[in-house]
Design an enzyme around this catalytic site. Structure first.
Site, PDB file in Angstrom:
ATOM      1  N   HIS A  54       0.823  -1.210   0.000  1.00  0.00           N
ATOM      2  CA  HIS A  54       0.000   0.000   0.000  1.00  0.00           C
ATOM      3  C   HIS A  54       0.857   1.260   0.000  1.00  0.00           C
ATOM      4  O   HIS A  54       0.499   2.260  -0.628  1.00  0.00           O
ATOM      5  CB  HIS A  54      -0.923  -0.023   1.222  1.00  0.00           C
ATOM      6  CG  HIS A  54      -2.036   0.965   1.161  1.00  0.00           C
ATOM      7  ND1 HIS A  54      -3.073   0.858   0.262  1.00  0.00           N
ATOM      8  CD2 HIS A  54      -2.289   2.085   1.875  1.00  0.00           C
ATOM      9  CE1 HIS A  54      -3.914   1.860   0.435  1.00  0.00           C
ATOM     10  NE2 HIS A  54      -3.459   2.628   1.403  1.00  0.00           N
ATOM     11  N   TYR A  57       4.476   0.221  -2.992  1.00  0.00           N
ATOM     12  CA  TYR A  57       4.251  -0.286  -4.350  1.00  0.00           C
ATOM     13  C   TYR A  57       5.344  -1.278  -4.757  1.00  0.00           C
ATOM     14  O   TYR A  57       5.767  -1.327  -5.912  1.00  0.00           O
ATOM     15  CB  TYR A  57       4.178   0.864  -5.373  1.00  0.00           C
ATOM     16  CG  TYR A  57       3.073   1.859  -5.119  1.00  0.00           C
ATOM     17  CD1 TYR A  57       1.890   1.482  -4.513  1.00  0.00           C
ATOM     18  CD2 TYR A  57       3.214   3.195  -5.481  1.00  0.00           C
ATOM     19  CE1 TYR A  57       0.869   2.400  -4.274  1.00  0.00           C
ATOM     20  CE2 TYR A  57       2.200   4.123  -5.248  1.00  0.00           C
ATOM     21  CZ  TYR A  57       1.035   3.711  -4.643  1.00  0.00           C
ATOM     22  OH  TYR A  57       0.021   4.609  -4.408  1.00  0.00           O
ATOM     23  N   SER A  99      -7.859   4.319  -3.474  1.00  0.00           N
ATOM     24  CA  SER A  99      -8.783   3.254  -3.076  1.00  0.00           C
ATOM     25  C   SER A  99      -8.970   3.230  -1.569  1.00  0.00           C
ATOM     26  O   SER A  99      -8.090   3.641  -0.815  1.00  0.00           O
ATOM     27  CB  SER A  99      -8.217   1.901  -3.524  1.00  0.00           C
ATOM     28  OG  SER A  99      -6.979   1.665  -2.863  1.00  0.00           O
ATOM     29  N   HIS A 100     -10.128   2.746  -1.152  1.00  0.00           N
ATOM     30  CA  HIS A 100     -10.356   2.403   0.254  1.00  0.00           C
ATOM     31  C   HIS A 100     -11.165   1.114   0.277  1.00  0.00           C
ATOM     32  O   HIS A 100     -12.222   1.023   0.911  1.00  0.00           O
ATOM     33  CB  HIS A 100     -11.065   3.542   0.994  1.00  0.00           C
ATOM     34  CG  HIS A 100     -10.326   3.960   2.229  1.00  0.00           C
ATOM     35  ND1 HIS A 100     -10.939   4.276   3.413  1.00  0.00           N
ATOM     36  CD2 HIS A 100      -8.996   4.096   2.467  1.00  0.00           C
ATOM     37  CE1 HIS A 100     -10.027   4.598   4.320  1.00  0.00           C
ATOM     38  NE2 HIS A 100      -8.839   4.499   3.765  1.00  0.00           N
ATOM     39  N   ARG A 121      -7.701  15.483   1.357  1.00  0.00           N
ATOM     40  CA  ARG A 121      -6.466  16.008   1.957  1.00  0.00           C
ATOM     41  C   ARG A 121      -5.296  15.932   0.989  1.00  0.00           C
ATOM     42  O   ARG A 121      -4.432  16.811   0.984  1.00  0.00           O
ATOM     43  CB  ARG A 121      -6.150  15.267   3.262  1.00  0.00           C
ATOM     44  CG  ARG A 121      -7.112  15.612   4.385  1.00  0.00           C
ATOM     45  CD  ARG A 121      -6.621  15.090   5.729  1.00  0.00           C
ATOM     46  NE  ARG A 121      -6.533  13.637   5.772  1.00  0.00           N
ATOM     47  CZ  ARG A 121      -7.556  12.810   5.957  1.00  0.00           C
ATOM     48  NH1 ARG A 121      -8.782  13.298   6.106  1.00  0.00           N
ATOM     49  NH2 ARG A 121      -7.376  11.509   5.998  1.00  0.00           N
ATOM     50  N   ASP A 273      -0.302  15.306   4.044  1.00  0.00           N
ATOM     51  CA  ASP A 273      -1.376  14.615   4.754  1.00  0.00           C
ATOM     52  C   ASP A 273      -0.814  13.407   5.497  1.00  0.00           C
ATOM     53  O   ASP A 273       0.072  12.723   4.996  1.00  0.00           O
ATOM     54  CB  ASP A 273      -2.412  14.171   3.703  1.00  0.00           C
ATOM     55  CG  ASP A 273      -3.377  13.130   4.223  1.00  0.00           C
ATOM     56  OD1 ASP A 273      -3.806  13.260   5.371  1.00  0.00           O
ATOM     57  OD2 ASP A 273      -3.698  12.201   3.461  1.00  0.00           O
ATOM     58  N   GLN A 319      -7.848  10.162  11.326  1.00  0.00           N
ATOM     59  CA  GLN A 319      -8.120  11.036  10.179  1.00  0.00           C
ATOM     60  C   GLN A 319      -7.909  12.514  10.495  1.00  0.00           C
ATOM     61  O   GLN A 319      -7.689  12.898  11.637  1.00  0.00           O
ATOM     62  CB  GLN A 319      -9.554  10.809   9.718  1.00  0.00           C
ATOM     63  CG  GLN A 319      -9.813   9.397   9.227  1.00  0.00           C
ATOM     64  CD  GLN A 319      -9.071   9.078   7.955  1.00  0.00           C
ATOM     65  OE1 GLN A 319      -9.400   9.566   6.882  1.00  0.00           O
ATOM     66  NE2 GLN A 319      -8.033   8.264   8.054  1.00  0.00           N
ATOM     67  N   GLY A 538      -1.643   8.381  -8.916  1.00  0.00           N
ATOM     68  CA  GLY A 538      -2.630   7.323  -8.761  1.00  0.00           C
ATOM     69  C   GLY A 538      -2.367   6.491  -7.534  1.00  0.00           C
ATOM     70  O   GLY A 538      -1.752   6.942  -6.565  1.00  0.00           O
ATOM     71  N   ASN A 539      -2.814   5.260  -7.595  1.00  0.00           N
ATOM     72  CA  ASN A 539      -2.829   4.404  -6.423  1.00  0.00           C
ATOM     73  C   ASN A 539      -2.850   2.958  -6.894  1.00  0.00           C
ATOM     74  O   ASN A 539      -3.403   2.656  -7.943  1.00  0.00           O
ATOM     75  CB  ASN A 539      -4.093   4.743  -5.606  1.00  0.00           C
ATOM     76  CG  ASN A 539      -4.324   3.821  -4.432  1.00  0.00           C
ATOM     77  OD1 ASN A 539      -5.321   3.124  -4.367  1.00  0.00           O
ATOM     78  ND2 ASN A 539      -3.425   3.808  -3.486  1.00  0.00           N
ATOM     79  N   SER A 541      -3.927  -0.868  -5.525  1.00  0.00           N
ATOM     80  CA  SER A 541      -4.603  -1.654  -4.494  1.00  0.00           C
ATOM     81  C   SER A 541      -4.590  -3.114  -4.920  1.00  0.00           C
ATOM     82  O   SER A 541      -5.349  -3.510  -5.804  1.00  0.00           O
ATOM     83  CB  SER A 541      -6.046  -1.165  -4.304  1.00  0.00           C
ATOM     84  OG  SER A 541      -6.736  -2.004  -3.403  1.00  0.00           O
TER      85      SER A 541
END
EC number: 6.3.5.3
Length: 743
Positions: A54, A57, A99-100, A121, A273, A319, A538-539, A541
């Protein structure tokens, strides 16, 4: 409460406690080698979260390097909180998708809500004011009570957070397939606007400068959230409910306004953040990017629970928190700005020159590790890759599946009732998409459009991915995902600017899954180069599996486009009787992965539809030219369900109908999902201009003032006749009806 006694460094090694944290034996040995000693419990925790997929990468970085990241207008590519693209007039657009997924599978309301908070954030930490939110959601079939619960709670969580923080949720997509039953995908995207002079970086520069903590207090929520997001879901995942963070959108609103005021002060050096891995990632990454170190005294970290250990404070993902670096001696200015918004800014450390993250607690050094080892120098793997047997079987099929349709009207109405195609009004009516009063095109068209005040410009934005195509052929599906996003931007009158992607896949340690990831990023990279859309962030997951079964490969594409003049804004709805209807591009007998195949067979198989990127680019450019010439009244991407569904969608809610003549085999012409196709309507007086600009346009018929879809073949035989009311009832009623079902 925290552990009564933390394991010693020797116990961490001998009892292999590091494995529970997500480190392999080889990785723990590498940590030992880097430090020249055994890491203590806290240090092991720091490495475990920073070396999780996460955060690092580590299983995907080799593939991400293929993406084109440069362009004339790119001001910030991957590596910061969000990417930035110039839009002229010293302004820029900032956007990112994340993503979450895992948190939303366990605690759907808070998982989705905090996903929205985190992406907000990322954008405002760059110095940008968020102007819109989008999302891309995947669930199992709505016939399942568990799926209905997840769906309702995720949508409520997105709405609850976005509405309270005052940022409009303007668009997105929702798709349903059995593979997402236990592992929904919840991807949130934020778009912000910024002046060039206000762009910030998450860097800890200037030895002796002060490190400050701004925002909510630190609790035990979200500890090891990054590690949790880097493993497969199983029956035991329910027990990890405490790992899901809890959001406070009102605190977020105060933090947003405080940060946007902070960036106006030259006392601010850097800001980031506290997202995944919390204080650990923000401090280590800010120092690593600046070539510096950070020393922090954890006694000063605001805590909302008693007896928190250094391990818990550093790994908490509470958070609404920011870490900032401030010029030494100017701390009070920052405190005053933050206090104006009812928040506290607390001094927790300072920038050093030794490239170490050093943590103090109760007068003792509790961690002392190189920042680069945590951040930039995390291990990188190139996993073995293997072509899946299912793919070889699909590719070797001598003939492709072609359906036999007994009743065209019934088929169309059934397609309109499929949840993936059906109206998502039940979803977006829960979102406040008009707050800030800049939303020009609301949810429901090809792309959302938000105007830029004080200019003639607007931004078009979309999220897209057809994961069925990617399952059948990851490389082709990757190309289509990029192309479809660009198509939606063009249909709105915009020129595509760039991409943010969210790569949602199964377990990369399985060679067949890594092959999917490898091939789809190949396809995406090629399409980005051909269409001129750099990837600016990007991200990733991974490990989206439930009890060993992976989701379809789902690289969600977030794309933003620039509309130079609000007069060019175009929507999918037919406008007035007498306008001419054209289809751009030809239909081929391509049904692999189609909605019709899923409807008829209950599953997908065969080959994904082919795509020619050169043809795609030409058609997009020609359509955009026609839109800018004022020769297009409406434009719609032909996607799921083919031409028949696109025609129906173009007259939903409008007091118009359409008379259309098709030439060719009915099923293929109406329901094939061939690529690079558009449905447009053209004012009669603009026909000559339109036809001179668009090469592959075929005249189908015209818009009528009778709310009915009439389709005939070239011999005059009636193929389909359906009233708009019939289609509207099927399309709008499908999802609410399924949600009321007790099956």
């Amino acid at each position: 409460m925290s552990l009564h006694r933390e394991p010693t460094a020797t116990e961490v090694k001998e009892q292999k406690i590091y494995r529970e944290m997500g480190l392999t034996d080889e990785e723990f040995a590498l940590v030992e080698s880097i430090l020249g000693r055994l890491p203590n419990y806290t240090e092991t925790g720091l490495f475990s979260v920073m070396w999780s997929e996460h955060c690092s990468y580590k299983n995907s970085k080799v593939l991400l390097k293929k993406f084109p990241i440069d362009g004339d207008k790119v001001l910030q590519g991957p590596g910061e909180g969000a990417g930035i693209i110039d839009i002229g007039d010293e302004q820029a657009v900032v956007f990112k998708i994340e993503s979450h997924n895992h948190p939303s599978a366990i605690e759907p309301y808070q998982g989705a809500a905090t996903g929205v908070g985190g992406i907000l954030r990322d954008v405002f930490s760059m110095g940008a004011r968020p102007i819109s939110l989008l999302n891309s959601l995947r669930f199992g079939e709505l016939t399942s009570p568990k799926v209905r619960y997840l769906f309702e709670e995720v949508v409520a969580g997105i709405a609850g957070y976005g509405n309270c923080v005052g940022v409009p949720t303007v668009g997105g997509e929702v798709q349903f397939d059995p593979c997402y039953e236990g592992n929904p995908l919840v991807n949130a995207m934020c778009v912000g606007l910024i002046d060039h002079k206000d762009i910030q970086k998450g860097q800890a520069k200037g030895v002796g400068n002060t490190v400050m903590y701004v925002g909510a207090s630190t609790g035990r929520d979200g500890i090891h959230g990054a590690t949790f997001a880097s493993e497969e879901l199983s029956e035991a995942s329910e027990e990890k409910r405490p790992a899901v963070q809890v959001g406070d959108p009102f605190m977020e609103k105060l933090l947003l306004e405080a940060c946007l005021e902070l960036i106006k002060s030259d006392a601010l050096v850097g800001i980031q953040d506290m997202g995944a891995a919390g204080l650990t990632s923000s401090s280590a990454e800010m120092a690593s990017k600046a070539g510096s170190g950070i020393e922090m005294n954890l006694d000063h970290v605001p805590q909302r629970e008693k007896g928190m250990t250094p391990y818990e404070m550093m790994l908490s993902e509470s958070q609404e928190r920011m870490l900032i670096v401030v010029k030494k001696g100017r701390e009070q200015e920052i405190k005053d700005i933050v206090a104006h918004w009812g928040l506290h800014a607390v001094e927790v450390g300072q920038v050093t020159d030794d490239k170490k993250l050093r943590l103090l607690h109760k007068g003792e050094v509790v961690a002392d590790v190189p920042v680069d080892a945590l951040a930039e120098d995390a291990p990188v793997y190139h996993k073995p890759s293997k072509v899946p047997a299912y793919y070889e079987a699909f590719q070797s099929e001598k003939t492709q599946w072609i359906p036999t349709i007994a009743n065209v009207k019934d088929t169309l109405l059934s397609l309109l009732q499929q949840p993936t195609i059906a109206s998502k009004e039940w979803v977006y009516e829960q979102y406040d998409y008009m707050v800030q009063t800049n939303t020009v095109v609301s949810p429901g068209s090809d792309a959302a459009v938000v105007r830029i005040r004080g200019t003639k410009k607007a931004l078009a934005m979309t999220t897209d991915c057809n994961s069925r195509y990617l399952f059948l052929d990851p490389e082709v599906g990757g190309k289509i995902a990029i192309a479809e996003a660009a198509r939606n931007i063009v249909c709105s009158g915009g020129v595509p600017l760039g991409v943010t992607d969210c790569l949602n896949y199964g377990n990369p340690e399985k060679p067949e899954i890594f092959w999917q990831l490898e091939k789809s990023t190949d396809g995406m990279s090629e399409a980005c180069r051909e269409l001129g859309t750099p990837v600016i962030g990007g991200n990733v997951s991974l490990y989206n599996e439930t009890n060993g079964v992976a989701v379809y490969p789902t690289p969600v594409i977030g794309m933003v486009g620039l509309i130079e003049d609000v007069g060019h804004i175009t929507t999918q709805a037919f406008k007035k009787a007498g306008d001419l209807i054209y289809v751009i591009g030809e239909a081929k007998a391509e049904f692999g992965g189609s909605e019709l195949q899923k409807l008829v067979n209950g599953e997908i198989s065969g080959k994904a539809p082919a795509i020619d990127l050169a043809v795609e680019k030409k058609r997009q450019e020609q359509l955009l030219e026609a839109i800018r010439a004022g020769a297009v009244a409406s434009a719609h991407d032909i996607a799921e369900g083919g031409l028949a569904v696109a025609l129906a969608e173009s007259m939903m809610g409008e007091a118009v109908g359409a008379d259309v003549v098709i030439d060719g085999e009915w099923t293929t012409e109406l329901f094939a999902e061939s690529q690079s196709r558009f449905l447009v309507s053209v004012p009669k007086e603009k026909q000559a201009i339109f036809e001179s600009l668009v090469e592959d346009a075929i005249h189908l018929g015209q818009v009528t003032d009778h709310p009915q879809l009439n389709i005939q073949d070239v011999n005059g035989a009636q193929v389909l006749q359906a009233s708009v009311n019939e289609m509207l009832e099927a399309w709008k009623g499908a999802i609410p009806c399924l949600l009321k079902s007790k099956a």
